[in-house]
Design a protein around this motif. Sequence first.
Motif, mmCIF file in Angstrom:
data_model
loop_
_atom_site.group_PDB
_atom_site.id
_atom_site.type_symbol
_atom_site.label_atom_id
_atom_site.label_comp_id
_atom_site.label_asym_id
_atom_site.label_seq_id
_atom_site.Cartn_x
_atom_site.Cartn_y
_atom_site.Cartn_z
ATOM 1 N N TYR A 84 0.849 -1.199 0.000
ATOM 2 C CA TYR A 84 0.000 0.000 0.000
ATOM 3 C C TYR A 84 0.876 1.237 0.000
ATOM 4 C CZ TYR A 84 -3.169 -3.576 1.603
ATOM 5 O OH TYR A 84 -3.878 -4.743 1.699
ATOM 6 N N GLN A 85 0.564 2.151 -0.917
ATOM 7 C CA GLN A 85 1.230 3.449 -0.916
ATOM 8 C C GLN A 85 0.467 4.347 0.054
ATOM 9 O OE1 GLN A 85 3.478 3.939 -3.988
ATOM 10 N NE2 GLN A 85 4.444 5.402 -2.599
ATOM 11 N N VAL A 86 1.173 4.984 0.979
ATOM 12 C CA VAL A 86 0.477 5.880 1.918
ATOM 13 C C VAL A 86 -0.027 7.101 1.152
ATOM 14 C CG1 VAL A 86 0.655 7.256 4.025
ATOM 15 C CG2 VAL A 86 1.895 5.095 3.827
ATOM 16 N N ARG A 87 -1.322 7.424 1.323
ATOM 17 C CA ARG A 87 -1.984 8.461 0.544
ATOM 18 C C ARG A 87 -2.034 9.790 1.283
ATOM 19 N NH1 ARG A 87 -7.402 4.956 -0.951
ATOM 20 N NH2 ARG A 87 -6.306 3.111 -1.743
ATOM 21 N N TYR A 88 -2.225 10.846 0.517
ATOM 22 C CA TYR A 88 -2.343 12.177 1.106
ATOM 23 C C TYR A 88 -3.465 12.215 2.149
ATOM 24 C CZ TYR A 88 -2.881 17.237 1.458
ATOM 25 O OH TYR A 88 -2.967 18.518 1.920
ATOM 26 N N PHE A 89 -4.594 11.573 1.837
ATOM 27 C CA PHE A 89 -5.741 11.644 2.736
ATOM 28 C C PHE A 89 -5.668 10.615 3.875
ATOM 29 C CE2 PHE A 89 -7.220 13.562 -1.235
ATOM 30 C CZ PHE A 89 -7.536 14.823 -0.748
ATOM 31 N N ASP A 90 -4.565 9.858 3.923
ATOM 32 C CA ASP A 90 -4.318 9.003 5.093
ATOM 33 C C ASP A 90 -3.767 9.819 6.266
ATOM 34 O OD1 ASP A 90 -5.076 6.842 3.594
ATOM 35 O OD2 ASP A 90 -3.038 6.103 3.231
ATOM 36 N N ILE A 91 -3.328 11.042 5.971
ATOM 37 C CA ILE A 91 -2.736 11.911 6.988
ATOM 38 C C ILE A 91 -3.848 12.719 7.641
ATOM 39 C CG2 ILE A 91 -0.996 13.720 7.387
ATOM 40 C CD1 ILE A 91 0.166 11.275 6.011
ATOM 41 N N ASP A 92 -3.880 12.756 8.969
ATOM 42 C CA ASP A 92 -4.922 13.546 9.619
ATOM 43 C C ASP A 92 -4.391 14.905 10.062
ATOM 44 O OD1 ASP A 92 -3.621 13.134 12.025
ATOM 45 O OD2 ASP A 92 -4.950 11.497 12.633
ATOM 46 N N ALA A 93 -5.236 15.655 10.760
ATOM 47 C CA ALA A 93 -4.887 17.035 11.110
ATOM 48 C C ALA A 93 -3.692 17.117 12.060
ATOM 49 C CB ALA A 93 -6.102 17.746 11.702
ATOM 50 N N ASN A 94 -3.310 15.977 12.663
ATOM 51 C CA ASN A 94 -2.085 15.915 13.473
ATOM 52 C C ASN A 94 -0.835 15.780 12.627
ATOM 53 O OD1 ASN A 94 -3.177 15.978 16.022
ATOM 54 N ND2 ASN A 94 -3.685 13.795 15.948
ATOM 55 N N LEU A 95 -1.030 15.681 11.310
ATOM 56 C CA LEU A 95 0.058 15.460 10.354
ATOM 57 C C LEU A 95 0.724 14.094 10.524
ATOM 58 C CD1 LEU A 95 1.549 19.069 10.194
ATOM 59 C CD2 LEU A 95 -0.270 18.037 8.823
ATOM 60 N N HIS A 96 -0.011 13.157 11.110
ATOM 61 C CA HIS A 96 0.447 11.767 11.177
ATOM 62 C C HIS A 96 -0.510 10.903 10.379
ATOM 63 C CE1 HIS A 96 3.257 12.737 14.316
ATOM 64 N NE2 HIS A 96 2.305 13.377 14.965
ATOM 65 N N VAL A 97 -0.015 9.741 9.932
ATOM 66 C CA VAL A 97 -0.923 8.769 9.335
ATOM 67 C C VAL A 97 -1.922 8.370 10.418
ATOM 68 C CG1 VAL A 97 -1.121 6.425 8.439
ATOM 69 C CG2 VAL A 97 0.746 7.896 7.661
ATOM 70 N N ASN A 98 -3.196 8.523 10.141
ATOM 71 C CA ASN A 98 -4.240 8.116 11.073
ATOM 72 C C ASN A 98 -4.056 6.625 11.409
ATOM 73 O OD1 ASN A 98 -6.616 7.061 12.122
ATOM 74 N ND2 ASN A 98 -7.910 8.554 11.062
ATOM 75 N N ASN A 99 -3.985 6.332 12.707
ATOM 76 C CA ASN A 99 -3.698 4.957 13.155
ATOM 77 C C ASN A 99 -4.675 3.919 12.618
ATOM 78 O OD1 ASN A 99 -1.397 5.302 14.732
ATOM 79 N ND2 ASN A 99 -2.630 6.228 16.357
ATOM 80 N N ALA A 100 -5.882 4.353 12.313
ATOM 81 C CA ALA A 100 -6.890 3.411 11.826
ATOM 82 C C ALA A 100 -6.440 2.726 10.538
ATOM 83 C CB ALA A 100 -8.212 4.133 11.604
ATOM 84 N N HIS A 101 -5.613 3.399 9.747
ATOM 85 C CA HIS A 101 -5.190 2.804 8.472
ATOM 86 C C HIS A 101 -4.338 1.551 8.664
ATOM 87 C CE1 HIS A 101 -7.068 5.922 6.235
ATOM 88 N NE2 HIS A 101 -6.388 6.858 6.864
#
Lengths: 254, 254
Positions: free
Chosen positions: A162-179
């Motif tokens: 999986y390529q990490v996507r722009y919209f995988d990043i949340d307002a904390n500027l981290h990849v949202n753990n749910a992914h």
Amino acid sequence: MVLKDNEFEMQHQITYYECDPKGYLTLGMLINLAVLASGSQSEALEIGEAAVKEVGGGWVITSYDIFVDHFPKIGEQVLLGTRATSYNKYFAFREFWVKDLAGNELAHINGVFVFMDMATRKMVRIPDEVIYPYHSAPVKRIPRLHRPDEIQTEEAVTQKQYQVRYFDIDANLHVNNAHYFDWMLDALDADFLKTHTLTKMSIKYEREVRYGDLVTSQVTPAISSDQGQVMTKHQILVNQELHAQANCWWNENA
Amino acid sequence: MVLKDNEFEMQHQITYYECDPKGYLTLGMLINLAVLASGSQSEALEIGEAAVKEVGGGWVITSYDIFVDHFPKIGEQVLLGTRATSYNKYFAFREFWVKDLAGNELAHINGVFVFMDMATRKMVRIPDEVIYPYHSAPVKRIPRLHRPDEIQTEEAVTQKQYQVRYFDIDANLHVNNAHYFDWMLDALDADFLKTHTLTKMSIKYEREVRYGDLVTSQVTPAISSDQGQVMTKHQILVNQELHAQANCWWNENA
């Protein structure tokens, strides 16, 4: 609403876009809802993200133990709850739950958090001002979570990338753990996912995944476990380096 | 709540997991919320999914025109609204909106739906019993949506690929339409996405994407458009075959 002391609950109706093909809340969304409850508690206590950022740091999850009695269904009204249970110098132990409106617990999650200095990106002692408002209990030792059984180098695995996507990043500027949950579980066969329901999961985060990373999600074949359950072992790699690992326990659907 | 006649509104608080890295609602989630409102209207009128399935069919989206004044932010309370505006033999025209609590419209979406026979997978005449409850206006011609300007074979494109995941499938057993927006927009540079805000989008669905498909998302470089905006053209391919196309218009952030 703020309950006694260190607890908080809020009502939520499960939407169709939070559910899997069978109409049950997904595991990733279960974690999103848990974090939503703790975020709301923090805002209610005026120690939300903005306030924490002023201290120069942020909370980081290290591991979760997740217990699922059953997943709520599309349209269901549930209570999302959380408790800032206890903490010591470096670790904060927090519980989360999902209840139906009759008060039956559907899922329970234990999580251990550390505090990271944003400048040095290193773990630091938890500052008093970010933990006091929760009325969490200061303790010597916080409860230990289950340590996932690692995938051994000689074990067979199947994997997906999986390529990490722009919209995988949340307002904390981290990849949202749910992914991480979507990546881990999607590596399993659709047939397995259709015929099994998750009852327990232990996940340990080792390193942060970033935008643009190519994530490899590996999973072992299901092996028999206690009480008629099967267990799968999971890991998330970036450039062959371990970023997260987990064990999942499953019931075969009747 | 059911408003006059053919309208419905519900309140919703924007959560962190519905937002992009800047804390604004994502486009995919905007569509999820719109569809949530129309699903809730249908349930309130007792012509929800189960009732429609009994008729032997299902609603299928053919195209959306999306107009965004501004995206709501994390934590914001909004009203999600929808109106079953009009229909003729084969097409149903529906509007959606998002308003702030002061009544200002933040976004407006027009959509055209058809009715598909589940056995033949073909479009059929809209059955009376699935449209009457909405009090939609019978008309000769429904409004035409914008037809996206296609990518020409000689145009340069950049592309990214996405494997359709198990959790991309919703309880309708279709790929949730919101994922098309994530695929389309993620094909753009992160730098572009950080510095631009979407103001308008027209999307046309041609064929259904299925679990396990390898989706190719292509996008043209941004070209100048009216009123200081730039425009991008998008398409979703599976095995070189067109499955969806769109045009997006963007403002550069101040």
